[in-house]
Scaffold this motif. Sequence first.
Motif, mmCIF file in Angstrom:
data_model
loop_
_atom_site.group_PDB
_atom_site.id
_atom_site.type_symbol
_atom_site.label_atom_id
_atom_site.label_comp_id
_atom_site.label_asym_id
_atom_site.label_seq_id
_atom_site.Cartn_x
_atom_site.Cartn_y
_atom_site.Cartn_z
ATOM 1 N N UNK A 258 0.912 -1.189 0.003
ATOM 2 C CA UNK A 258 0.073 0.047 -0.028
ATOM 3 C C UNK A 258 0.799 1.465 0.033
ATOM 4 N N UNK A 259 2.131 1.183 0.756
ATOM 5 C CA UNK A 259 2.804 2.227 0.825
ATOM 6 C C UNK A 259 4.219 1.991 1.216
ATOM 7 N N UNK A 260 5.466 2.656 0.467
ATOM 8 C CA UNK A 260 6.692 2.230 0.436
ATOM 9 C C UNK A 260 7.465 3.734 0.578
ATOM 10 N N UNK A 261 8.158 3.885 1.602
ATOM 11 C CA UNK A 261 9.113 5.077 1.670
ATOM 12 C C UNK A 261 10.440 4.496 1.992
ATOM 13 N N UNK A 262 11.311 5.220 1.141
ATOM 14 C CA UNK A 262 12.611 4.883 1.048
ATOM 15 C C UNK A 262 13.723 6.333 1.368
ATOM 16 N N UNK A 263 14.446 5.717 2.161
ATOM 17 C CA UNK A 263 15.549 6.865 2.420
ATOM 18 C C UNK A 263 16.889 6.417 1.761
ATOM 19 N N UNK A 264 17.405 7.280 0.757
ATOM 20 C CA UNK A 264 18.634 6.806 -0.012
ATOM 21 C C UNK A 264 19.378 8.057 -0.378
ATOM 22 N N UNK A 265 20.869 7.814 -0.602
ATOM 23 C CA UNK A 265 21.610 8.951 -1.270
ATOM 24 C C UNK A 265 21.470 8.896 -2.800
ATOM 25 N N UNK A 266 20.923 7.873 -3.398
ATOM 26 C CA UNK A 266 20.586 7.762 -4.638
ATOM 27 C C UNK A 266 19.356 7.294 -5.044
ATOM 28 N N UNK A 267 18.805 7.410 -6.287
ATOM 29 C CA UNK A 267 17.493 6.717 -6.623
ATOM 30 C C UNK A 267 17.926 5.238 -7.130
ATOM 31 N N UNK A 268 17.993 4.325 -5.889
ATOM 32 C CA UNK A 268 18.252 2.927 -6.257
ATOM 33 C C UNK A 268 16.803 2.482 -7.084
ATOM 34 N N UNK A 269 17.045 1.317 -7.500
ATOM 35 C CA UNK A 269 16.222 0.481 -8.370
ATOM 36 C C UNK A 269 15.041 0.387 -7.372
ATOM 37 N N UNK A 270 15.292 0.207 -6.025
ATOM 38 C CA UNK A 270 14.209 -0.008 -5.029
ATOM 39 C C UNK A 270 13.364 1.171 -4.648
ATOM 40 N N UNK A 271 14.209 2.611 -4.459
ATOM 41 C CA UNK A 271 13.732 3.703 -4.272
ATOM 42 C C UNK A 271 12.761 4.135 -5.445
ATOM 43 N N UNK A 272 13.199 3.698 -6.802
ATOM 44 C CA UNK A 272 12.397 4.263 -7.855
ATOM 45 C C UNK A 272 10.937 3.719 -7.695
ATOM 46 N N UNK A 273 10.751 2.633 -6.799
ATOM 47 C CA UNK A 273 9.239 2.086 -6.864
ATOM 48 C C UNK A 273 8.401 2.675 -5.540
ATOM 49 N N UNK A 274 9.262 3.630 -5.074
ATOM 50 C CA UNK A 274 8.560 4.095 -3.763
ATOM 51 C C UNK A 274 7.478 5.280 -3.708
ATOM 52 N N UNK A 275 6.502 5.234 -2.868
ATOM 53 C CA UNK A 275 5.607 6.369 -2.900
ATOM 54 C C UNK A 275 6.256 7.889 -2.482
ATOM 55 N N UNK A 276 7.377 7.625 -1.576
ATOM 56 C CA UNK A 276 8.064 8.723 -1.024
ATOM 57 C C UNK A 276 9.475 8.363 -1.103
ATOM 58 N N UNK A 277 10.502 9.141 -1.598
ATOM 59 C CA UNK A 277 11.930 9.075 -1.506
ATOM 60 C C UNK A 277 12.688 10.192 -0.689
ATOM 61 N N UNK A 278 13.430 10.022 0.364
ATOM 62 C CA UNK A 278 13.800 11.099 1.147
ATOM 63 C C UNK A 278 15.455 11.057 0.602
ATOM 64 N N UNK A 279 16.057 12.047 0.379
ATOM 65 C CA UNK A 279 17.444 12.274 0.082
ATOM 66 C C UNK A 279 18.150 12.390 1.363
ATOM 67 N N UNK A 280 19.159 11.487 1.814
ATOM 68 C CA UNK A 280 19.755 11.815 2.935
ATOM 69 C C UNK A 280 21.243 11.930 2.832
ATOM 70 N N UNK A 281 22.007 12.586 3.902
ATOM 71 C CA UNK A 281 23.372 12.880 3.855
ATOM 72 C C UNK A 281 24.122 11.325 3.872
#
Length: 700
Positions: free
Chosen positions: A420-443
């Motif tokens: 229903x909902x995926x949130x990913x924190x990453x430094x790059x748009x990984x293949x998994x982040x690309x599937x997320x509902x929200x992506x947060x860019x981290x240090x």
Amino acid sequence: MQNSATPTHCPYCALQCGMNLTPAPDGTVEVSERADFPVNRGALCGKGRTAPAVLSSRVRLTSPLVRSGGTLVPATWDEALDRIAEGLSRTRTEHGPDACGVFGGGGLTNEKAYTLGKFARVVLGTSQIDYNGRFCMSSAAAGGMKAFGLDRGLPFPLEDIPKSGCVILVGSNLAETMPPSLRFFTELRENGGTLIVVDPRRTKTAEQADLHLMPRPGTDLALALGLLHLVVAEGRVDEEYVRERTVGWEDARAAAMAHWPEYVERITGVPVPQLRETVRLFCEPESAMVLTARGPEQQSKGTDTVSAWINLCLATGRAGRPYSGYGCLTGQGNGQGGREHGQKADQLPGYRKLDDPAARAHVAEVWGVDPDSLPGPGRSAYELLDALGTDIRSLLLMGSNPVVSAPRAAHVEERIKSLDFLAVCDVVLSETAALADVVLPVTQWAEETGTTTNLEGRVLLRRQAITPPDGIRSDLEVMHELADRLGVEKGFPTDPEEVFEELRRASAGGPADYSGITYRRLAEENGVFWPCPTPVRDVPAGDDDLHPGTPRLFLDRFAHPDGRARFVAVSHRGIAEEPDEEYPVLLTTGRVVAQYQSGAQTRRVDELNAAAPGPFVELHPRLAERLGAAEGDPLAVVSRRGRAVAPARITPGIRPDTVFMPFHWYGEGRANTLTNPALDPTSRMPEFKACAVRVETVEG
Ligand SMILES: Nc1nc2c(c(=O)[nH]1)N[C@H]1C(S)=C(S)[C@@H](COP(=O)(O)OP(=O)(O)OC[C@H]3O[C@@H](n4cnc5c(=O)[nH]c(N)nc54)[C@H](O)[C@@H]3O)O[C@H]1N2
Ligand SMILES: Nc1nc2c(c(=O)[nH]1)N[C@H]1C(S)=C(S)[C@@H](COP(=O)(O)OP(=O)(O)OC[C@H]3O[C@@H](n4cnc5c(=O)[nH]c(N)nc54)[C@H](O)[C@@H]3O)O[C@H]1N2
Ligand code: SF4
Ligand SMILES: [Mo]
């Protein structure tokens, strides 16, 4: 920030090589040698040297992203954080707290891993948290726990290796996976010690060995039992040591005696004379070591396999003595610390057990919550991923890219898409982040401070060397903001040192005791080895009279209450999926020197892509001839789980019954499309290192 060089550590593997970082006037960062760090003495592999390339805004995420009308579009931090809080709350209200899943990573600092575990249990109230370390060293951890009562990858510093008489390196290709560590093995040989490598491929590491055993993948358990059989048969058991320092020998001995050398040769393909030679080289010197890595561990019987190698060490008196012992070469940057502080399904900080009432009470007090409010143990990584979209409806993911790295990855990708909902924190748009509902860019590493614990159990301080770009926040800030939005205003500090001070208290008295370690000490010493137990004072001042740390474990006693090590009686069994007529070849998987893991970071570095541009299928000339395949021809590798295509790389340095694929890429060459998620019953480690496949040539 500073313009001078900041001493810190590499963002990638468990060696945690020391390096200096200096900001350049053009906004980039220069890496220079940091010779004072004893693990790498200034040496770096290409990944470490080029790590600053991933700091560039050209390749990284620069703004939060939210899904809108099917695509990810830039958003403000408030919008993105609100969306995550809403997504998680809705799941919790509609389906209960255990419908929220959390997935972490062994690359996260201790502070992040600790906070993520606390976030899951205190803020979400979910038991459903695990992390990618389950795919990494969990079998060695389980085997070490059983035998020694404690799991620290290496019970001694790497510097001890050259002083040993013999090292058996089982399924490690450290010449590619930890290049600066090869020096210790070269010095071992210069000092007259011998190096034995066990690997179905003639790797760069195997080329350095005095003796290279080439077993069929998935048969290390039989191999170790056959060696133990010979140790007994040749009268090489250290009876006094076994009597005084161990428990359980008779059963382990009886199990090993059923593994005759000729029977073991049939299973493994390793000739009996090589078995005998291994036993001689291992037993004759005064000291010897067995080091395992992912080869023998990433099997559906990885824990038993580790137990068998430990039994060999115990029977010959080669554990808990100088320059002797069993060790696991942990893999990720914080693979060791990441498995100690609570992002594991069954664990609380300090390597405490979540189902131990005393541990719950201690940690609950530090967290200021009722012990009964803490959920119980959850599912292991693959089981958690497999439950996405069914029992688990929302997922918060930090520090992993499972769409590339999980076994049976096409299925895992489907499960992730069904959330229903995926949130990913990453430094790059990984293949998994690309599937997320929200992506947060981290240090990243160079932009933040935090501790990691390297493969030796040495706790290290990574220091911030540069200021992060505008619009990027740290994982700790993310968890603070989310906790706040989910109604927990206190207990999620954003300052890493403050988190570490709490971690010290939470770990105090536990097996992985960090209570005597402070940032100040870490800044002055070249790391501190845990356990480092000193009563924690309320104020983090006053470092005098602190415990010196424990570079070498078990010299006087093992960590079981009676001080003795445990033999574990184990017997050989086959791989979960033996080859048959339809799938006659064995696939094994692993790494190449220029790419790291799922490749999310290193595939964004030009120099590394030039060195390792894509996947390949390594195969023996005889198999290639049978298929009519020439070097570079596209080959389809087909398993019961799917089909992958990659060019042939023909080499006599692999068994003719086996093909090898590195797992760093997504798309049609994704190795994990093929791999078997059969799990080890104890560690829940998937069988990445052996499954049955068919290999075919492809038109065009
Ligand atoms: N360049 C690079 N370095 C890395 C990483 C990376 O992705 N890239 N990842 C880091 C991490 S997290 C880890 S865990 C480590 C892993 O480090 P290693 O364990 O050294 O890496 P692998 O290549 O997975 O596996 C090692 C060897 O196991 C062999 N092998 C395959 N099947 C079997 C088997 O059944 N038995 C035996 N005995 N050997 C077998 C393979 O041929 C391979 O050469 O590397 C760390 N360092
Ligand atoms: N077939 C096969 N599959 C394997 C293996 C194998 O040998 N064979 N090995 C397994 C092993 S040992 C491992 S360890 C796994 C690893 O596989 P993954 O778990 O996929 O590991 P990474 O590729 O390192 O993913 C880390 C992700 O986190 C991001 N990241 C890095 N630092 C941070 C940070 O500080 N915060 C946040 N939020 N994100 C960050 C990176 O950009 C990247 O997208 O793969 C496993 N998969
Ligand atoms: S060996 Fe590991 S820690 Fe050292 S530079 Fe390479 S990736 Fe970094
Ligand atoms: Mo790993």
